[in-house]
Design a protein around this motif. Structure first.
Motif, mmCIF file in Angstrom:
data_model
loop_
_atom_site.group_PDB
_atom_site.id
_atom_site.type_symbol
_atom_site.label_atom_id
_atom_site.label_comp_id
_atom_site.label_asym_id
_atom_site.label_seq_id
_atom_site.Cartn_x
_atom_site.Cartn_y
_atom_site.Cartn_z
ATOM 1 N N ARG A 157 0.813 -1.210 0.000
ATOM 2 C CA ARG A 157 0.000 0.000 0.000
ATOM 3 C C ARG A 157 0.854 1.271 0.000
ATOM 4 N NH1 ARG A 157 -5.395 -0.077 1.308
ATOM 5 N NH2 ARG A 157 -5.170 2.139 0.760
ATOM 6 N N GLY A 158 1.975 1.219 0.707
ATOM 7 C CA GLY A 158 2.830 2.389 0.790
ATOM 8 C C GLY A 158 3.446 2.771 -0.536
ATOM 9 N N ARG A 159 3.704 1.794 -1.405
ATOM 10 C CA ARG A 159 4.290 2.089 -2.709
ATOM 11 C C ARG A 159 3.372 2.970 -3.547
ATOM 12 N NH1 ARG A 159 6.528 -3.270 -5.488
ATOM 13 N NH2 ARG A 159 7.028 -1.690 -7.071
ATOM 14 N N ARG A 160 2.074 2.897 -3.305
ATOM 15 C CA ARG A 160 1.130 3.732 -4.048
ATOM 16 C C ARG A 160 1.239 5.193 -3.625
ATOM 17 N NH1 ARG A 160 -4.437 0.137 -3.285
ATOM 18 N NH2 ARG A 160 -3.557 -1.885 -3.914
ATOM 19 N N ASP A 161 1.645 5.412 -2.392
ATOM 20 C CA ASP A 161 1.714 6.777 -1.862
ATOM 21 C C ASP A 161 3.056 7.461 -2.130
ATOM 22 O OD1 ASP A 161 -0.846 6.490 -0.813
ATOM 23 O OD2 ASP A 161 -0.103 5.744 1.104
ATOM 24 N N ASP A 204 6.023 9.346 -3.476
ATOM 25 C CA ASP A 204 6.296 10.274 -4.560
ATOM 26 C C ASP A 204 7.505 11.115 -4.163
ATOM 27 O OD1 ASP A 204 5.327 12.099 -2.681
ATOM 28 O OD2 ASP A 204 3.353 12.218 -3.608
ATOM 29 N N ASP A 205 7.785 12.168 -4.934
ATOM 30 C CA ASP A 205 8.981 12.961 -4.652
ATOM 31 C C ASP A 205 8.880 13.755 -3.360
ATOM 32 O OD1 ASP A 205 7.033 14.647 -5.555
ATOM 33 O OD2 ASP A 205 8.306 15.763 -6.948
ATOM 34 N N ARG A 206 7.670 13.840 -2.777
ATOM 35 C CA ARG A 206 7.514 14.515 -1.490
ATOM 36 C C ARG A 206 7.583 13.532 -0.339
ATOM 37 N NH1 ARG A 206 1.887 17.510 -2.597
ATOM 38 N NH2 ARG A 206 1.489 15.366 -3.264
ATOM 39 N N LEU A 207 6.931 12.377 -0.499
ATOM 40 C CA LEU A 207 6.802 11.444 0.613
ATOM 41 C C LEU A 207 8.094 10.674 0.887
ATOM 42 C CD1 LEU A 207 4.682 10.483 2.642
ATOM 43 C CD2 LEU A 207 4.113 8.627 1.067
ATOM 44 N N ALA A 208 8.830 10.330 -0.143
ATOM 45 C CA ALA A 208 10.037 9.525 0.048
ATOM 46 C C ALA A 208 11.069 10.210 0.943
ATOM 47 C CB ALA A 208 10.640 9.161 -1.309
ATOM 48 N N PRO A 209 11.482 11.457 0.660
ATOM 49 C CA PRO A 209 12.443 12.096 1.576
ATOM 50 C C PRO A 209 11.850 12.380 2.948
ATOM 51 C CG PRO A 209 11.708 13.651 -0.111
ATOM 52 C CD PRO A 209 11.217 12.303 -0.519
ATOM 53 N N LEU A 248 -3.241 15.948 5.733
ATOM 54 C CA LEU A 248 -3.976 17.044 5.122
ATOM 55 C C LEU A 248 -4.272 16.771 3.650
ATOM 56 C CD1 LEU A 248 -2.140 20.114 6.682
ATOM 57 C CD2 LEU A 248 -4.226 18.980 7.459
ATOM 58 N N ARG A 249 -3.432 15.947 3.003
ATOM 59 C CA ARG A 249 -3.678 15.576 1.604
ATOM 60 C C ARG A 249 -4.562 14.346 1.516
ATOM 61 N NH1 ARG A 249 1.886 15.158 1.568
ATOM 62 N NH2 ARG A 249 1.693 13.081 0.650
ATOM 63 N N GLY A 250 -4.182 13.310 2.268
ATOM 64 C CA GLY A 250 -4.876 12.034 2.147
ATOM 65 C C GLY A 250 -6.303 12.052 2.622
ATOM 66 N N LEU A 251 -6.618 12.930 3.582
ATOM 67 C CA LEU A 251 -7.983 12.982 4.106
ATOM 68 C C LEU A 251 -8.833 14.022 3.389
ATOM 69 C CD1 LEU A 251 -7.157 12.646 7.893
ATOM 70 C CD2 LEU A 251 -8.099 10.906 6.377
ATOM 71 N N ARG A 252 -8.298 14.586 2.325
ATOM 72 C CA ARG A 252 -9.029 15.534 1.487
ATOM 73 C C ARG A 252 -9.585 16.700 2.294
ATOM 74 N NH1 ARG A 252 -9.630 13.059 -3.377
ATOM 75 N NH2 ARG A 252 -9.484 10.801 -3.381
ATOM 76 N N THR A 253 -8.767 17.186 3.205
ATOM 77 C CA THR A 253 -9.163 18.348 3.986
ATOM 78 C C THR A 253 -8.681 19.614 3.303
ATOM 79 O OG1 THR A 253 -7.145 18.204 5.284
ATOM 80 C CG2 THR A 253 -9.098 17.103 6.165
ATOM 81 N N ALA A 254 -9.133 20.752 3.796
ATOM 82 C CA ALA A 254 -8.723 22.035 3.228
ATOM 83 C C ALA A 254 -8.119 22.888 4.328
ATOM 84 C CB ALA A 254 -9.923 22.744 2.613
ATOM 85 N N PRO A 255 -6.862 22.650 4.701
ATOM 86 C CA PRO A 255 -6.260 23.350 5.822
ATOM 87 C C PRO A 255 -6.042 24.826 5.523
ATOM 88 C CG PRO A 255 -4.603 22.088 4.645
ATOM 89 C CD PRO A 255 -5.927 21.738 4.039
ATOM 90 N N VAL A 256 -6.134 25.631 6.560
ATOM 91 C CA VAL A 256 -5.909 27.060 6.411
ATOM 92 C C VAL A 256 -4.488 27.355 6.858
ATOM 93 C CG1 VAL A 256 -6.749 29.358 6.972
ATOM 94 C CG2 VAL A 256 -8.345 27.446 6.869
ATOM 95 N N PHE A 257 -3.539 27.079 5.979
ATOM 96 C CA PHE A 257 -2.135 27.351 6.264
ATOM 97 C C PHE A 257 -1.562 28.169 5.121
ATOM 98 C CE2 PHE A 257 -2.706 23.502 8.785
ATOM 99 C CZ PHE A 257 -2.102 23.867 9.964
ATOM 100 N N SER A 258 -0.715 29.098 5.457
ATOM 101 C CA SER A 258 -0.069 29.922 4.447
ATOM 102 C C SER A 258 1.076 29.143 3.839
ATOM 103 C CB SER A 258 0.457 31.223 5.052
ATOM 104 O OG SER A 258 1.190 31.967 4.098
ATOM 105 N N ASN A 259 1.142 29.117 2.521
ATOM 106 C CA ASN A 259 2.214 28.428 1.804
ATOM 107 C C ASN A 259 3.151 29.457 1.193
ATOM 108 O OD1 ASN A 259 3.858 26.955 0.070
ATOM 109 N ND2 ASN A 259 2.213 25.509 -0.444
ATOM 110 N N PRO A 260 4.395 29.531 1.665
ATOM 111 C CA PRO A 260 5.327 30.524 1.157
ATOM 112 C C PRO A 260 5.535 30.437 -0.353
ATOM 113 C CG PRO A 260 6.205 29.471 3.120
ATOM 114 C CD PRO A 260 5.009 28.695 2.711
#
Length: 238
Positions: A35-39, A41-46, A220-232
């Motif tokens: 299951r983890g191999r499906r998740d 990507d270039d963000r999750l691996a590091p 925040l991604r996997g649960l399809r939420t819409a967090p209110v965080f500022s992204n630089p």
């Protein structure tokens, strides 16, 4: 402290029970790999590497509970579940436990199945179930994420500690003193205090990451939420 192992040491639980839990842990971790191999990507691996390193560090904080080579410590399951998800999170904690057993002698090698089940599987699963629930009812703000991290970490540590009580009931070989109910109460009480500390660490860590890079927080991604965080990177809210 010199005679207290960080995890369940060899001889605390008998061989047959340890073997059953070892087989169970192997099956679950195999499923986590699939299951983890499906998740990944270039963000999750590091991020997975960073999470494993951080958990390894915080697990060095060790609190003796019994004189029979059993102690309590921070687990990191909820933190891993929030940042990299339940599948990769369980693998991160498992890698830490394996390295600690093989290289540092923290916990018996024969007891790896027991330790992985309690801390990597039960702890991470319980944490993620609470995360999935809380992120749907709490406001998607830094405060809401902090409460989610704190509660999920605290509760998951207590639940994971009770996994040892079940294992000891099934095949305990060392006299830890008192009744099984007393053992459960002692484990729960000690790990509640540890859970508070872990909750504070988890809340602080996930909010810090989310404020800088909310896209790196798996929950925040996997649960399809819409967090209110500022992204630089975008200068706006996500």
């Amino acid at each position: 402290m010199d005679n207290v192992a960080m995890h369940i040491a060899n001889g605390i639980i008998d061989g047959p029970v340890a073997a059953i839990y070892g087989a169970f842990a192997l099956v679950v971790l195999t499923f986590c790999v699939i299951r983890g191999r499906r998740d990944l990507d270039d963000r999750l691996a590091p991020m997975a590497g960073l999470v494993a390193a951080f958990i390894f560090a915080v697990q060095m904080l060790n609190f003796p509970i019994f004189t029979g080579a059993v102690s309590g410590h921070l687990l990191g399951g909820a933190l891993a579940a929030i940042l990299v998800g339940p599948w990769v999170g369980a693998l991160c904690v498992s890698v830490v436990l394996i390295v600690q057993a093989l290289v540092f002698g923290d916990g018996g090698v024969a007891m790896l199945g027991l330790n992985i089940t309690n801390m990597a599987i039960v702890g991470t699963a319980a944490g993620y179930l609470l995360i999935a629930l809380l992120l749907r009812v709490l406001p998607r703000t830094p405060a809401g994420l902090a409460v989610t991290g704190f509660v999920s970490a605290m509760v998951s540590v207590v639940i994971a500690s009770q996994g040892f009580v079940l294992q000891y009931w099934l095949g305990g070989t060392t006299d830890l003193g008192g009744s099984l109910g007393g053992l459960a109460g002692t484990m729960a009480g000690a790990h509640l205090l540890i859970g508070i500390g872990e909750g504070l660490i988890t809340a602080t860590t996930v909010v810090t990451v989310a404020k800088v890079r909310p896209d790196l927080v798996y929950a925040l991604r996997g649960l399809r939420t819409a967090p209110v965080f500022s992204n630089p990177a975008t200068g706006g809210a996500r």
